[in-house]
Design a protein around this motif. Structure first.
Motif, PDB file in Angstrom:
ATOM      1  N   PRO A 124       0.820  -1.222   0.000  1.00 33.97           N
ATOM      2  CA  PRO A 124       0.000   0.000   0.000  1.00 33.97           C
ATOM      3  C   PRO A 124       0.852   1.269   0.000  1.00 33.97           C
ATOM      4  O   PRO A 124       1.986   1.266   0.501  1.00 33.97           O
ATOM      5  CB  PRO A 124      -0.788  -0.098   1.294  1.00 33.97           C
ATOM      6  N   LEU A 125       0.285   2.338  -0.514  1.00 35.74           N
ATOM      7  CA  LEU A 125       0.915   3.662  -0.442  1.00 35.74           C
ATOM      8  C   LEU A 125       1.247   3.996   1.015  1.00 35.74           C
ATOM      9  O   LEU A 125       2.294   4.580   1.318  1.00 35.74           O
ATOM     10  CB  LEU A 125      -0.078   4.685  -1.034  1.00 35.74           C
ATOM     11  N   SER A 126       0.345   3.617   1.920  1.00 40.58           N
ATOM     12  CA  SER A 126       0.533   3.917   3.348  1.00 40.58           C
ATOM     13  C   SER A 126       1.844   3.349   3.895  1.00 40.58           C
ATOM     14  O   SER A 126       2.386   3.871   4.878  1.00 40.58           O
ATOM     15  CB  SER A 126      -0.615   3.323   4.167  1.00 40.58           C
ATOM     16  N   ALA A 127       2.335   2.274   3.266  1.00 41.44           N
ATOM     17  CA  ALA A 127       3.583   1.677   3.744  1.00 41.44           C
ATOM     18  C   ALA A 127       4.754   2.638   3.539  1.00 41.44           C
ATOM     19  O   ALA A 127       5.776   2.527   4.212  1.00 41.44           O
ATOM     20  CB  ALA A 127       3.858   0.364   3.015  1.00 41.44           C
ATOM     21  N   TYR A 128       4.593   3.589   2.619  1.00 42.43           N
ATOM     22  CA  TYR A 128       5.694   4.510   2.313  1.00 42.43           C
ATOM     23  C   TYR A 128       5.607   5.797   3.133  1.00 42.43           C
ATOM     24  O   TYR A 128       6.530   6.600   3.098  1.00 42.43           O
ATOM     25  CB  TYR A 128       5.711   4.828   0.804  1.00 42.43           C
ATOM     26  N   ALA A 129       4.477   6.010   3.816  1.00 40.32           N
ATOM     27  CA  ALA A 129       4.345   7.196   4.684  1.00 40.32           C
ATOM     28  C   ALA A 129       3.387   6.870   5.822  1.00 40.32           C
ATOM     29  O   ALA A 129       2.326   7.480   5.967  1.00 40.32           O
ATOM     30  CB  ALA A 129       3.819   8.392   3.881  1.00 40.32           C
TER      31      ALA A 129
END
Ligand SMILES: Cc1ncc(COP(=O)(O)O)c(C=O)c1O
Length: 383
Positions: free
Chosen positions: A212-217
């Motif tokens: 997920p995108l969330s893993a990067y922020a």
């Protein structure tokens, strides 16, 4: 890249989304029904819950963000996608993604605030924007998804409080944002202090998709993983992973007293039991298998058409040739008893929505009904 304030009349969406009685619903995008697996798993889970708990102890008091057992189940379910098992205190058990988005958008973006979205996105955002008088900034996309430069320009010029995004099997485009773009979107969000509301609801059926995108922020992200597109449309369980335990508490209780986002305890407990019994895996696998079969049928019946679809994606996003203006195409199908949706509801860019339509493969309750609908779409298309 465009900016606009949304005042679309609500009726427009209702016409678009609620198929008149008697039509075969292919405008919705539900997972296919798999009673051969689902029914036994669900019954066993309910029985196990009622054996382990007195009903009164389950239902007798509000559970707010979810009891420990249910939040723990949320950590296991979301870890199907997240790189690490999140802390249970970051989990909020909600009664669906829509509810979670209502709370997040009203509490973090707020009335009159600015929300960035993908140029094509989930139509419900328009209704939430109407309710809160939000300014929506739409971020230009290509086939993969959001263009980071376009996103950066929006952040610089319009300072959105948050980005609502579905980077994985995007609704409606089916796009999957690559890792490099995820990193860039995360970095831009960090630099401009933009919260990320990631709706990952379509991510469990395909295999081999990026994290997920969330893993990067993670420190900016509210990651939402619902069950409505991978298990059963009306299960009414979606987990939110907040950036921190403190943020979860602050935004979901007592931060909001006017919406009903809490999951019904019986649903939460049943889902937790399905996580424990691994019934979740068997149900998702059955939905995935049926989806692949239906998408194979699409590939055969609409071989010459310009369609975007994935073996593990529920919908088909179709570009129509000029001879078929989208509203006429949908009207011809309606005359033949089939409802599909046209691009207007999903399009948040400037000007007229392109000549595109979407139909769902899973919404017809049986494969035979789906086949009838698909054959009708193919016949009308070929005229
Ligand atoms: C992108 C997206 N998010 C969320 C939902 C609905 O989720 P829920 O039923 O959990 O509110 C849908 C349903 O169409 C959807 O397309």
């Amino acid at each position: 890249m465009t900016i606009q304030t949304i005042h679309a009349p609500i009726e427009r969406l209702e016409q678009h989304y609620i198929p008149p009685q008697g039509l075969l619903n292919m405008s919705g995008n539900l997972p296919p029904q798999v009673p051969q697996v689902f029914d036994a798993e669900y019954r066993a889970a309910i029985e196990a819950v009622l054996t382990a708990h007195s009903p009164m102890s389950l239902i007798g008091a509000h559970q707010f963000r979810g009891v420990e057992r249910d939040r723990a189940a949320g950590t296991v379910f979301t870890a199907r996608r997240l790189p690490e098992v999140p802390d249970a205190d970051r989990i909020i058990v909600t009664n669906g993604t829509q509810s979670a988005l209502n709370v997040l958008i009203s509490n973090i973006v707020g009335r009159g605030g600015v929300l960035a979205v993908e140029e094509y996105t989930y139509p419900t955002i328009r209704q939430i924007a109407n309710l809160l008088n939000l300014k929506i900034c739409s971020v230009a996309m290509d086939d993969e998804g959001m263009l980071p430069d376009a996103y950066e320009a929006i952040c610089r010029d319009h300072r959105p409080a948050a980005l609502y995004a579905q980077p994985t099997v995007q609704n409606p485009t089916t796009g999957i944002l690559g890792v490099e773009r995820r990193e860039r979107i995360a970095e831009i969000s960090r630099r401009y202090g933009v919260a990320i509301f990631e709706d990952d609801i379509y991510s469990l059926l395909p295999t081999d998709v990026p994290p997920p995108l969330s893993a990067y922020a993670p420190e900016l992200s509210w990651y939402v993983l619902g069950t409505a597109k991978s298990m059963a449309a009306a299960f009414k369980v979606a987990y939110v992973v907040a950036p921190s335990p403190e943020a979860a508490k602050a935004r979901f209780w007592p931060g909001d007293r006017s919406t009903y986002w809490m999951c019904a305890p019986m649903n939460a407990a049943t889902f937790a039991q399905l996580v424990a019994s691994k019934g979740v895996n068997r149900i998702v696998e059955a939905v995935r298998a049926e989806t692949r079969i239906r998408q194979q049928m699409v590939a055969e019946r609409l071989a010459g058409a310009s369609c975007r679809a994935l073996p593990g994606g529920l919908q088909v996003w179709m570009t129509l040739p000029e001879r078929h203006p989208k509203s006429e195409f949908a009207a011809k199908l309606r005359d033949r008893g089939i409802s599909i949706s046209t691009a207007e509801g999903y399009y948040f860019g400037e000007g007229e929505a392109p000549n595109m339509v979407r139909f769902g493969t899973g919404t017809p309750p049986t494969r035979a009904e789906f086949e009838r609908g698909l054959d009708t779409i193919a016949q009308v298309y070929q005229k």
